[in-house]
Design an enzyme around this catalytic site. Structure first.
Site, PDB file in Angstrom:
ATOM      1  CG  ASN A 270     -33.536   6.293  -0.308  1.00 28.97           C
ATOM      2  OD1 ASN A 270     -33.229   5.351   0.684  1.00 28.97           O
ATOM      3  ND2 ASN A 270     -33.148   7.536  -0.150  1.00 28.97           N
ATOM      4  CB  CYS A 272     -28.822   7.729   1.852  1.00 20.32           C
ATOM      5  SG  CYS A 272     -28.027   8.735   0.932  1.00 20.32           S
ATOM      6  CD  GLU A 274     -32.530   8.135   3.166  1.00 17.21           C
ATOM      7  OE1 GLU A 274     -31.435   7.268   2.979  1.00 17.21           O
ATOM      8  OE2 GLU A 274     -32.600   9.131   2.577  1.00 17.21           O
TER       9      GLU A 274
HETATM   10  P1  ADP Z   1     -30.666  16.410   1.132  1.00 14.36           P
HETATM   11  O1  ADP Z   1     -30.059  16.958   2.300  1.00 14.36           O
HETATM   12  O2  ADP Z   1     -30.086  17.024  -0.283  1.00 14.36           O
HETATM   13  O3  ADP Z   1     -32.296  16.815   1.136  1.00 14.36           O
HETATM   14  P2  ADP Z   1     -30.175  14.057   1.848  1.00 14.36           P
HETATM   15  O4  ADP Z   1     -28.658  13.948   2.040  1.00 14.36           O
HETATM   16  O5  ADP Z   1     -31.196  13.882   3.183  1.00 14.36           O
HETATM   17  O6  ADP Z   1     -30.641  14.942   0.777  1.00 14.36           O
HETATM   18  O7  ADP Z   1     -30.533  12.464   1.079  1.00 14.36           O
HETATM   19  C1  ADP Z   1     -31.803  11.992   0.939  1.00 14.36           C
HETATM   20  C2  ADP Z   1     -31.722  11.150  -0.389  1.00 14.36           C
HETATM   21  O8  ADP Z   1     -31.842  12.232  -1.416  1.00 14.36           O
HETATM   22  C3  ADP Z   1     -30.931  10.369  -0.585  1.00 14.36           C
HETATM   23  O9  ADP Z   1     -31.089   8.989   0.117  1.00 14.36           O
HETATM   24  C4  ADP Z   1     -31.061  10.100  -2.096  1.00 14.36           C
HETATM   25  O10 ADP Z   1     -32.051   9.179  -2.431  1.00 14.36           O
HETATM   26  C5  ADP Z   1     -31.112  11.369  -2.628  1.00 14.36           C
HETATM   27  N1  ADP Z   1     -29.961  12.083  -2.973  1.00 14.36           N
HETATM   28  C6  ADP Z   1     -28.774  12.676  -2.119  1.00 14.36           C
HETATM   29  N2  ADP Z   1     -27.959  13.236  -2.751  1.00 14.36           N
HETATM   30  C7  ADP Z   1     -28.297  12.692  -4.054  1.00 14.36           C
HETATM   31  C8  ADP Z   1     -27.456  13.199  -5.346  1.00 14.36           C
HETATM   32  N3  ADP Z   1     -26.347  13.522  -5.224  1.00 14.36           N
HETATM   33  N4  ADP Z   1     -28.043  12.638  -6.345  1.00 14.36           N
HETATM   34  C9  ADP Z   1     -29.262  12.019  -6.219  1.00 14.36           C
HETATM   35  N5  ADP Z   1     -29.953  11.974  -5.216  1.00 14.36           N
HETATM   36  C10 ADP Z   1     -29.481  12.311  -4.175  1.00 14.36           C
END
Ligand code: ADP
Length: 568
Positions: A270, A272, A274
């Site tokens: 995905n 980021c 992970e």
């Molecule tokens: P959150 O804190 O918003 O739950 P994270 O920062 O832990 O999200 O990111 C987890 C995953 O969510 C990322 O690896 C990506 O797959 C998705 N993600 C995060 N930000 C975005 C975004 N702006 N648009 C689409 N997907 C996102």
């Protein structure tokens, strides 16, 4: 029923992006309503298995309202809302055909609209200047197609809530690998992409032996030429040193741990990094707030393992229910998700927890604590998944998996960045160290100024807090050179730039050891770090069995997400 105790920053972000609004943009729910909406909706899945719903809904509400556990943003935003798309992570295949490529673009647009991030491997697209039989022309190559994905993402913008995020992966043996590695050298290019080179074991062998390796045209399967492994490695290092991109993923290592190799091969993660996934697979994440899992006074606290065990059990139940409650924009995704039922339970607030325990992030004791705590979470998560399997049945592809013991979920653990949910929980993000003790955080159009609460409390208690100190804290990212701060505090309150890349990587590796999926982590370098420092970090990450590595050299990109007013 307990009331959520939220910081001002948390309330601001919830109001901007998470709480329900009427068509005129007026808020129609409170944070408490949001947690109730999510808890009730996710608990409903119990009914499918003839399990009581109400008590579970209460448990789910309580662990969210106490900020002990939060699911990923799409679950908070979309549960019992129009979309009901609850997962953050997706991987879509990109076939080597016009139909295939534009299908993937369309599908990613639908996913972005629902708040999910998409990963793609561009390795199957034929290289540029290769033949196109139907037109008799020449192919434009994967990088030019990536630009269309990027532009489509720009246009969707997800209704202002989430910008849309992509991961682009290319195998190191693709003939266009040089173009790929340099595709983000210009900072204005491919802004909606993180890119990662998929490193193979063959490549690492060639690199270690100072040899050449083969480039292969994915259309024909034929060797098109040889590349010098060191040259390619150095080019990746040079670009990453320049502005943090590309990252690398160790693809063969990832596939060694693929729980369902018979269902397919993993080719991407995905956005980021992970969550490695099969094509058309999605995964929902959730994170336990470790800073809430301690008891005792700050600096001398201990981990409350009983509470942690209870929280893991409930969190696994929650995330398994999320799968049943999710609706996906494509039937193929639904089929894959329901077949493997992957979940990604992880942590946030690791660094805040260390402060409470009185441990420095860059210490052997902290790394051992990381191993112990993640080992414990992984074990308890597997136990919970096993118990669910007994009650609800194992994941449908279980017979085709690598497991002997029955589990409800093909994977249970992932360390997410928790970029937004850590702000909601008011804690440090993921497993990252503090960036500074006072800083500005840019979120969408807003700038938030934060003073670290644990430091603020200790400084008050020790009688050293005053306006002059506050000013100093806000103007530099490290406290190591501030005279009035006692040495014992300097030792514990280390920030990301006081920590050498080696400790960053050791921490990542400690968590990776006990995580089914992968770990989101940025390896921070000082601005004056050399290319050789970056190279050594890559080699260490490989040696310590990380599944990938993302580095960032301070000040090397103009739009940094986290900044202190002036970096020292
Ligand atoms: P959150 O804190 O918003 O739950 P994270 O920062 O832990 O999200 O990111 C987890 C995953 O969510 C990322 O690896 C990506 O797959 C998705 N993600 C995060 N930000 C975005 C975004 N702006 N648009 C689409 N997907 C996102």
């Amino acid at each position: 029923m307990i009331e959520p105790d939220l910081s001002e920053n948390s309330i601001r972000i919830l109001e901007a992006r998470y709480l329900k609004k009427d068509p005129d943009g007026n808020l129609i729910e409170t944070p408490k309503d949001m947690f109730l909406r999510v808890a009730n909706n996710i608990a409903e899945a119990n009914a499918i298995y003839d399990e009581p719903v109400d008590k579970t809904a209460e448990e789910f509400y309580e662990m969210m309202a106490k900020l002990e556990f939060l699911p990923n943003s799409p679950t908070l935003m979309n549960a019992d809302n129009d979309l009901q798309q609850l997962s953050a992570c997706f991987v879509l295949p990109v076939e080597d055909s016009m139909d295939g490529i534009f299908d993937a673009i369309k599908n990613s647009a639908l996913i972005h609209k629902s708040g999910g991030g998409t990963g793609f491997s561009f390795s199957r697209i034929r290289p540029k200047n290769d033949i196109v039989k139907t037109t008799g022309g020449v192919a434009s190559g994967p990088i030019s197609f990536m630009r269309i994905f990027d532009e489509a993402t720009n246009t969707v913008k997800q209704g202002g809530k989430r910008r849309g995020a992509n991961m682009g992966v290319m195998r190191v043996d693709h003939p266009d690998i040089r173009d790929f590695i340099t595709s983000k050298e210009d900072e204005d290019q491919l802004n909606n992409f993180n890119i990662s080179v998929a490193i193979t074991e063959d490549f690492m062998e060639a690199y270690q032996n100072n040899e050449k390796y083969e480039l292969i045209n994915p259309r024909t399967g034929k060797i098109t030429g040889l590349e010098d492994a060191s040259e390619i490695f150095n080019l990746i290092v040079e670009m990453a040193h320049k502005n943090g991109e590309p990252g690398i993923i160790f693809l063969d290592k990832i596939n060694e741990e693929n729980p369902t190799p018979e269902i397919g091969e993993i080719e991407s993660t995905n956005p980021c990094g992970e969550q490695p996934l099969l094509p058309f697979e999605a995964c929902n994440l959730g994170s336990i707030n470790l800073s809430k899992m301690t008891e005792g006074p700050i600096g001398e606290a201990e981990i409350n393992y009983d509470k942690l065990a209870e929280t893991v059990k409930k969190a696994v139940h929650f995330l398994d229910n999320v799968i049943d409650m999710s609706e996906f924009p494509l039937d193929k995704i639904t089929e894959m998700v329901q077949g493997n039922r992957k979940i990604g339970l992880g942590v946030m607030g690791y660094s805040d927890m260390l402060l409470k325990l009185g441990l420095a992030y860059n210490s052997q004791e902290a790394v051992e604590t990381a191993e112990n705590i993640m080992g414990f979470i992984n074990k308890k998560a597997r136990e919970a998944s096993h118990k669910l399997a007994k009650r609800r049945g194992p994941f449908p592809n279980f017979e085709k998996s690598i497991y002997e013991k029955e589990y409800r979920n093909a994977t249970t653990t992932t360390i997410a960045p928790t970029g937004s949910i850590s702000i909601i929980a008011g804690t440090s993000s993921g497993i990252e160290p503090l960036f500074a003790l006072a800083y500005e955080r840019h979120v969408i159009d807003e700038t938030l100024v934060e003073l670290h609460p644990i430091f603020a409390q200790i400084a008050e208690e020790r009688g050293i807090m005053n306006d002059e100190l506050k000013e100093k804290l806000a103007s530099q990212s490290s406290i190591q050179k501030i005279d009035e701060i006692p040495d014992d505090l300097k030792e514990i309150f280390v920030t990301s730039h006081d920590i050498t890349p080696e400790w960053h990587i050791k921490t990542q590796a400690a968590f990776q050891k006990y995580v089914d999926n992968a770990v989101s982590k940025t390896i921070n370098f000082k601005n004056n770090a050399s290319k050789n420092d970056v190279k050594e970090a890559y080699e260490l990450a490989y040696k310590l069995d990380c599944k990938g590595i993302t580095i960032y050299r301070d000040g090397s990109r103009s739009g940094q997400v986290l900044t202190t007013k002036s970096s020292d």
